[in-house]
Design a protein around this motif. Sequence first.
Motif, PDB file in Angstrom:
ATOM      1  N   GLN A 126       0.763  -0.995  -0.004  1.00 14.38           N
ATOM      2  CA  GLN A 126      -0.055  -0.047   0.051  1.00 14.38           C
ATOM      3  C   GLN A 126       0.745   1.340  -0.006  1.00 14.38           C
ATOM      4  N   ALA A 127       2.044   1.203   0.546  1.00 10.42           N
ATOM      5  CA  ALA A 127       2.830   2.396   0.653  1.00 10.42           C
ATOM      6  C   ALA A 127       3.306   2.912  -0.522  1.00 10.42           C
ATOM      7  N   TYR A 128       3.481   4.204  -0.673  1.00  7.50           N
ATOM      8  CA  TYR A 128       4.101   4.880  -1.846  1.00  7.50           C
ATOM      9  C   TYR A 128       5.389   4.721  -1.919  1.00  7.50           C
ATOM     10  N   GLY A 129       5.999   4.822  -0.628  1.00 12.30           N
ATOM     11  CA  GLY A 129       7.517   4.483  -0.421  1.00 12.30           C
ATOM     12  C   GLY A 129       7.968   4.189   0.860  1.00 12.30           C
ATOM     13  N   TYR A 130       8.917   3.721   1.353  1.00 14.74           N
ATOM     14  CA  TYR A 130       9.503   3.504   2.611  1.00 14.74           C
ATOM     15  C   TYR A 130      11.138   3.814   2.929  1.00 14.74           C
ATOM     16  N   ALA A 131      11.377   3.945   4.276  1.00 14.02           N
ATOM     17  CA  ALA A 131      13.012   4.071   4.391  1.00 14.02           C
ATOM     18  C   ALA A 131      13.267   2.814   5.542  1.00 14.02           C
ATOM     19  N   VAL A 132      14.166   2.164   5.023  1.00 11.90           N
ATOM     20  CA  VAL A 132      14.509   1.077   5.883  1.00 11.90           C
ATOM     21  C   VAL A 132      15.755   1.270   6.616  1.00 11.90           C
ATOM     22  N   PHE A 133      16.100   0.921   7.950  1.00 13.26           N
ATOM     23  CA  PHE A 133      17.393   1.021   8.661  1.00 13.26           C
ATOM     24  C   PHE A 133      17.748  -0.389   9.146  1.00 13.26           C
ATOM     25  N   PRO A 134      18.524  -0.991   8.620  1.00 11.00           N
ATOM     26  CA  PRO A 134      18.758  -2.492   8.924  1.00 11.00           C
ATOM     27  C   PRO A 134      19.298  -2.303  10.492  1.00 11.00           C
ATOM     28  N   VAL A 192      16.175   4.443   1.156  1.00  9.79           N
ATOM     29  CA  VAL A 192      14.876   4.761   0.910  1.00  9.79           C
ATOM     30  C   VAL A 192      14.396   4.336  -0.581  1.00  9.79           C
ATOM     31  N   TYR A 193      13.272   3.844  -0.566  1.00  3.77           N
ATOM     32  CA  TYR A 193      12.490   3.344  -1.553  1.00  3.77           C
ATOM     33  C   TYR A 193      11.284   4.311  -2.031  1.00  3.77           C
ATOM     34  N   GLU A 194      11.212   4.349  -3.490  1.00  4.53           N
ATOM     35  CA  GLU A 194       9.925   4.892  -4.024  1.00  4.53           C
ATOM     36  C   GLU A 194       9.373   4.107  -4.965  1.00  4.53           C
ATOM     37  N   GLN A 195       8.137   3.729  -4.949  1.00  2.04           N
ATOM     38  CA  GLN A 195       7.333   2.810  -5.642  1.00  2.04           C
ATOM     39  C   GLN A 195       8.147   1.691  -5.758  1.00  2.04           C
ATOM     40  N   ASN A 196       8.850   0.994  -4.668  1.00  8.11           N
ATOM     41  CA  ASN A 196       9.711  -0.022  -4.815  1.00  8.11           C
ATOM     42  C   ASN A 196      10.872   0.056  -5.464  1.00  8.11           C
ATOM     43  N   ASN A 197      11.500   1.094  -5.859  1.00  9.86           N
ATOM     44  CA  ASN A 197      12.688   1.485  -6.465  1.00  9.86           C
ATOM     45  C   ASN A 197      13.410   2.195  -5.520  1.00  9.86           C
ATOM     46  N   LEU A 198      14.812   1.699  -5.211  1.00  8.46           N
ATOM     47  CA  LEU A 198      15.643   2.346  -4.461  1.00  8.46           C
ATOM     48  C   LEU A 198      16.329   3.815  -5.056  1.00  8.46           C
ATOM     49  N   VAL A 199      15.883   4.882  -4.247  1.00  9.61           N
ATOM     50  CA  VAL A 199      16.251   6.092  -4.809  1.00  9.61           C
ATOM     51  C   VAL A 199      17.477   6.786  -4.081  1.00  9.61           C
ATOM     52  N   LYS A 214       2.566  10.016  -2.143  1.00  4.76           N
ATOM     53  CA  LYS A 214       3.952  10.834  -2.452  1.00  4.76           C
ATOM     54  C   LYS A 214       4.101  12.095  -1.783  1.00  4.76           C
ATOM     55  N   GLU A 215       3.206  12.856  -1.438  1.00  9.25           N
ATOM     56  CA  GLU A 215       3.540  13.862  -0.283  1.00  9.25           C
ATOM     57  C   GLU A 215       4.265  13.695   0.876  1.00  9.25           C
ATOM     58  N   ASP A 216       3.844  12.486   1.280  1.00 12.18           N
ATOM     59  CA  ASP A 216       4.654  12.014   2.726  1.00 12.18           C
ATOM     60  C   ASP A 216       6.031  11.722   2.566  1.00 12.18           C
ATOM     61  N   LEU A 217       6.402  11.075   1.462  1.00  4.30           N
ATOM     62  CA  LEU A 217       7.639  10.898   1.181  1.00  4.30           C
ATOM     63  C   LEU A 217       8.427  12.066   0.661  1.00  4.30           C
ATOM     64  N   GLU A 218       7.807  12.715  -0.166  1.00  2.00           N
ATOM     65  CA  GLU A 218       8.771  14.104  -0.473  1.00  2.00           C
ATOM     66  C   GLU A 218       8.840  14.887   0.712  1.00  2.00           C
ATOM     67  N   SER A 219       8.038  14.922   1.636  1.00  2.00           N
ATOM     68  CA  SER A 219       8.253  15.392   3.053  1.00  2.00           C
ATOM     69  C   SER A 219       9.729  15.058   3.627  1.00  2.00           C
ATOM     70  N   PHE A 220       9.782  13.741   3.843  1.00 10.42           N
ATOM     71  CA  PHE A 220      11.002  13.087   4.255  1.00 10.42           C
ATOM     72  C   PHE A 220      12.354  13.190   3.232  1.00 10.42           C
ATOM     73  N   LYS A 221      11.950  13.516   1.977  1.00 11.62           N
ATOM     74  CA  LYS A 221      13.458  13.802   1.067  1.00 11.62           C
ATOM     75  C   LYS A 221      13.895  14.826   1.175  1.00 11.62           C
ATOM     76  N   LYS A 222      13.051  16.027   1.845  1.00 15.87           N
ATOM     77  CA  LYS A 222      13.490  17.449   1.743  1.00 15.87           C
ATOM     78  C   LYS A 222      14.895  17.444   2.714  1.00 15.87           C
ATOM     79  N   GLY A 223      15.042  16.259   3.625  1.00 12.75           N
ATOM     80  CA  GLY A 223      16.265  16.130   4.076  1.00 12.75           C
ATOM     81  C   GLY A 223      16.348  16.249   5.635  1.00 12.75           C
ATOM     82  N   ASN A 224      15.505  16.995   6.205  1.00 14.95           N
ATOM     83  CA  ASN A 224      15.453  17.312   7.720  1.00 14.95           C
ATOM     84  C   ASN A 224      14.268  16.833   8.382  1.00 14.95           C
TER      85      ASN A 224
END
Length: 178
Positions: free
Chosen positions: A54-62, A81-88, A116-126
């Motif tokens: 369901q998620a547009y993207g995700y960040a995984v920290f092993p 960080v993944y966006e639509q199952n692609n490592l970005v 997408k907007e939730d992931l874009e907020s994360f990708k802004k970097g802070n």
Amino acid sequence: MMKLIKVFALAFMLAGMLVSTAEAGWDPANAEKAKESVDYFRKNAPALNRFFEQAYGYAVFPDVFKGGLFMFGGGHGKGYVYEQNNLVGNSTITQINVGPQLGGQSFSEIIFFKGKEDLESFKKGNYEMNAQVAAIIVSTGMATNTDFSNGVAVFVLPKAGVMAEATVGGQKFSYQSY
């Protein structure tokens, strides 16, 4: 004198967690590390599959390492960080806690972004999450009644260590695209 040594040791430990090594661009090994991290969650927490779908993207920290001594503690880890199952890109997580605590632990963390907007907020970097955004410790059946909160869902898989704490703190994330 012993108290002064403990204060310096704690300050040194926290400084070490906050300083990360610089990365120069894309490392081909990142793709394999990222895939292993996602596979680890899929294998050890199959109830999260609906979030992967369901998620547009995700960040995984092993591997996030966390420690605390007396009134201060913190943690640090690197992730993908993944966006639509692609490592970005890659990300770092830094955690600071204040309150009674003693010990150390390691865990894996994943943050799902609903849109997408939730992931874009994360990708802004802070990006920051405070104490009101609760990470759910993965256990059998936990994901069946869990949903996104403010566009994110956060899950933690404990790995090792013992830590006793009654703290308030937050997590801060950085992001770097490939």
